[in-house]
Design an enzyme around this catalytic site. Structure first.
Site, PDB file in Angstrom:
ATOM      1  N   ARG A   8       0.846  -1.189   0.000  1.00 49.84           N
ATOM      2  CA  ARG A   8       0.000   0.000   0.000  1.00 49.84           C
ATOM      3  C   ARG A   8       0.887   1.246   0.000  1.00 49.84           C
ATOM      4  O   ARG A   8       1.728   1.419   0.879  1.00 49.84           O
ATOM      5  CB  ARG A   8      -0.930  -0.006   1.204  1.00 49.84           C
ATOM      6  CG  ARG A   8      -1.830  -1.236   1.202  1.00 49.84           C
ATOM      7  CD  ARG A   8      -3.075  -1.059   2.003  1.00 49.84           C
ATOM      8  NE  ARG A   8      -3.981  -2.178   1.767  1.00 49.84           N
ATOM      9  CZ  ARG A   8      -5.212  -2.261   2.225  1.00 49.84           C
ATOM     10  NH1 ARG A   8      -5.699  -1.289   2.967  1.00 49.84           N
ATOM     11  NH2 ARG A   8      -5.973  -3.297   1.947  1.00 49.84           N
ATOM     12  N   SER A  55     -10.438  -5.916   9.096  1.00 47.20           N
ATOM     13  CA  SER A  55     -11.583  -5.351   8.398  1.00 47.20           C
ATOM     14  C   SER A  55     -12.236  -6.479   7.612  1.00 47.20           C
ATOM     15  O   SER A  55     -11.543  -7.275   6.970  1.00 47.20           O
ATOM     16  CB  SER A  55     -11.153  -4.230   7.450  1.00 47.20           C
ATOM     17  OG  SER A  55     -12.277  -3.679   6.792  1.00 47.20           O
TER      18      SER A  55
END
Length: 560
Positions: A337, A486
């Site tokens: 990321r 998540s």
């Protein structure tokens, strides 16, 4: 001690029915992790540091001569023992080759008669007859190999502390009674040099480990530069950046080694739990044409003249596999990321522990991840007691108890606001700031879920509640200090999925490889992504997530 170990393992084997054998995976004493194999299969044992001479002697002592059917030698494997099914004993760490896995029901077919155990007595790399320092006992004559940890010269007598992966041992030099060249070599070698020492082991209560070696031979295998960039003996502290620049030396410290031994145990326990609940491990591409969530936060690369990206998540691929006949899958692998964070809890390359299950909803996915986290804690408590002691957290290392509370997003912001810790009150639609997460974590006091997030702040692939399109089935699993997970139920209906792309400003045509599979019968499914380093960091109370990574990648660090 060795005889007791063998007897205990033999008793475990005897408790099994029929022609089956028990194999205890590495560092696991838990019966729930036991796997069975047909006893005709060949099991090649590659042990943790262990004296094979003592193990074979203890085996013969416990099992008797009748249990040993054959002893033979070969160039690569000096000894093999053929035992009857209920006379099999195993050590902690096993490496299995050529083994066909058989479900429990197959053991009633009574097709087997014996098992062959091959005991390797030499190490790879030609270091024959090496004894680990932890296995050296009074009366032994050994050759040990490792690093020079410390040298203490007290005048007429001197000591060298040798360190290997199993521990440390004292080497004693009596200057007036030993060969001068041997003494000069031993006392002149620089710290962290690699040496081998051969000699007799004697009991010495004053030695750090209760024994010491009087050397007969000492060879300097690889001398070290006297000017070390950091001190592995930890007498002088080093900055984290210096430690990361010299990770090989850093991992010679007991505390740092303990972190990564625990990390390995966490990943082992995680895989075991996924398999226990029926998942298949998969590996998905890390070079992709499009990002999971669009073009932001992606590292671009050139792929044979075309633009490509490092994958930020296996999300889309694991969903496709959940829609296959595999149904429940997991992956443990790297994600990338391009976020410009520079905090103690963010990385640009991280390890993601991912799950996706067909015919599952978000409640099922929460059950799975709760089981994974609890299994990791339990495995560390059971199999890493020494490492926890080394890190000085054994006394306060608590296992998660009871079910993790499941708070709705609305309840979460109400409880955060009630703490009075934030300068401004949160309102519906706000993401939770770090200060809010910590305030809520202190209020809850343990792991907890936040569910029913606003649809607008969750990704397009998260399904909304059927009775309220403003609420998503998304969830986060929180540690009192930070977010770990998540997840949510995924949108499996083609038309709604394509509409979700468009609502978030994404072109569905760029994801055609993904969306078209939803035309061919995609079942309801749910899953999650768990940050591996964050799990290690929070479990071990580390100050910086980089402590949980061998070679971290962040905004400032691309090498080593």
């Amino acid at each position: 001690m060795a005889a007791a170990f063998v007897r205990r393992k033999r008793d475990e084997v005897a408790s099994l029915e029929g022609n089956s054998a028990i194999v205890t995976p590495k560092r696991s004493g838990s019966r729930q992790n036991v796997q069975r194999f047909l006893v005709a299969d060949v099991v090649v044992i590659r042990p943790r540091p262990f004296s094979w001479r003592k193990f074979v002697e203890a085996t013969a002592q416990v099992l008797g001569v009748g249990g040993v059917r054959e002893l033979f030698s070969s160039k690569s494997i000096p000894f093999a023992v053929v035992l009857t099914p209920l006379e099999v004993a195993f050590v902690d760490s096993v490496h299995i080759t050529g083994v066909r896995h058989v479900r429990t029901k197959s053991f009633r077919q009574n097709r087997t008669r014996k098992i062959v155990l091959k005991f390797g007595l030499t190490q790879s790399g030609g270091m024959q007859n090496r004894t680990y320092t932890a296995d050296a006992e009074p009366g032994d004559h050994v050759t040990v190999a490792g690093w020079v940890h410390e040298v203490r010269d007290l005048g007429g007598i001197a000591f060298l502390i040798l360190r290997d992966t199993s521990g440390k041992i004292q080497i004693k030099f009596e200057k007036d009674e030993m060969d001068e060249e041997l003494v000069d070599t031993g006392l002149g070698v620089a710290r962290e040099s690699v040496i081998t020492v051969t000699g007799a082991v004697d009991e010495e209560p004053r030695a750090p480990t209760g024994v010491e070696i009087t050397p007969e031979e000492l060879e300097v295998v690889a001398p070290a530069d006297p000017q070390l960039p950091l001190d592995p003996s930890e007498k002088v502290d080093a900055e984290l950046s210096t430690r990361l620049d010299n990770r090989t030396l850093d991992l010679r410290k007991d505390e740092v080694q303990a972190i990564f031994e625990i990390r390995a145990e966490i990943l082992r326990a995680t895989r075991d739990h996924f398999r226990k609940v029926g998942c298949t491990e998969i590996t998905t591409p890390k070079i992709v044409a499009t990002g999971t969530e669009g073009g932001t936060e992606l590292f671009p690369i050139t792929y044979f003249g075309e633009e490509a990206f490092m994958n930020q998540s296996p999300q889309l691929f694991k969903q496709l596999m959940a829609g296959s006949n595999l149904e429940e899958v997991f992956e443990i692998g790297p994600i990338f990321r391009a976020e410009e964070h520079n905090t103690p809890r963010h990385l640009n390359e991280a390890t993601s522990i991912d799950y996706e299950g067909a015919f599952c909803d978000h409640h099922d996915a929460m059950d799975v991840v709760e089981g994974v986290v609890k299994a990791a804690y339990e495995a560390v408590a059971e199999n890493c007691a020494d490492q926890l002691e080394t890190l000085d957290i054994a006394d306060e290392f608590d296992l998660p108890e009871g079910d993790f509370p499941r708070l709705s997003y609305e309840e979460a912001i109400e409880r955060i606001n009630a703490t009075g810790e934030l300068d401004e009150q949160l309102v519906w639609g706000d993401d939770l700031p770090t200060e809010g997460e910590k305030a809520l974590g202190a209020d809850v006091g343990g792991h907890y879920f936040i569910t029913d997030w606003p649809s607008e702040i969750k990704p397009f692939y998260i399904m909304d509640h059927e009775d309220d399109e403003q609420l998503s089935t998304g969830f986060d699993l929180m540690h009192p200090e930070m977010e770990l997970v998540s997840g949510g139920q995924r949108e499996h209906r083609y038309d709604e999925l394509v509409a979700g792309f468009e609502q978030q400003g994404l072109d569905p045509d760029q994801f055609e490889y993904y969306t078209k599979m939803f035309k061919y019968g995609m079942p309801p499914h749910a899953g999650f992504g768990l940050g591996g380093e964050r799990l290690v960091m929070t479990m071990l109370e580390l100050d910086n997530i980089r402590e949980a990574v061998l070679f971290p990648r962040d905004r400032q660090r691309l090498s080593p």
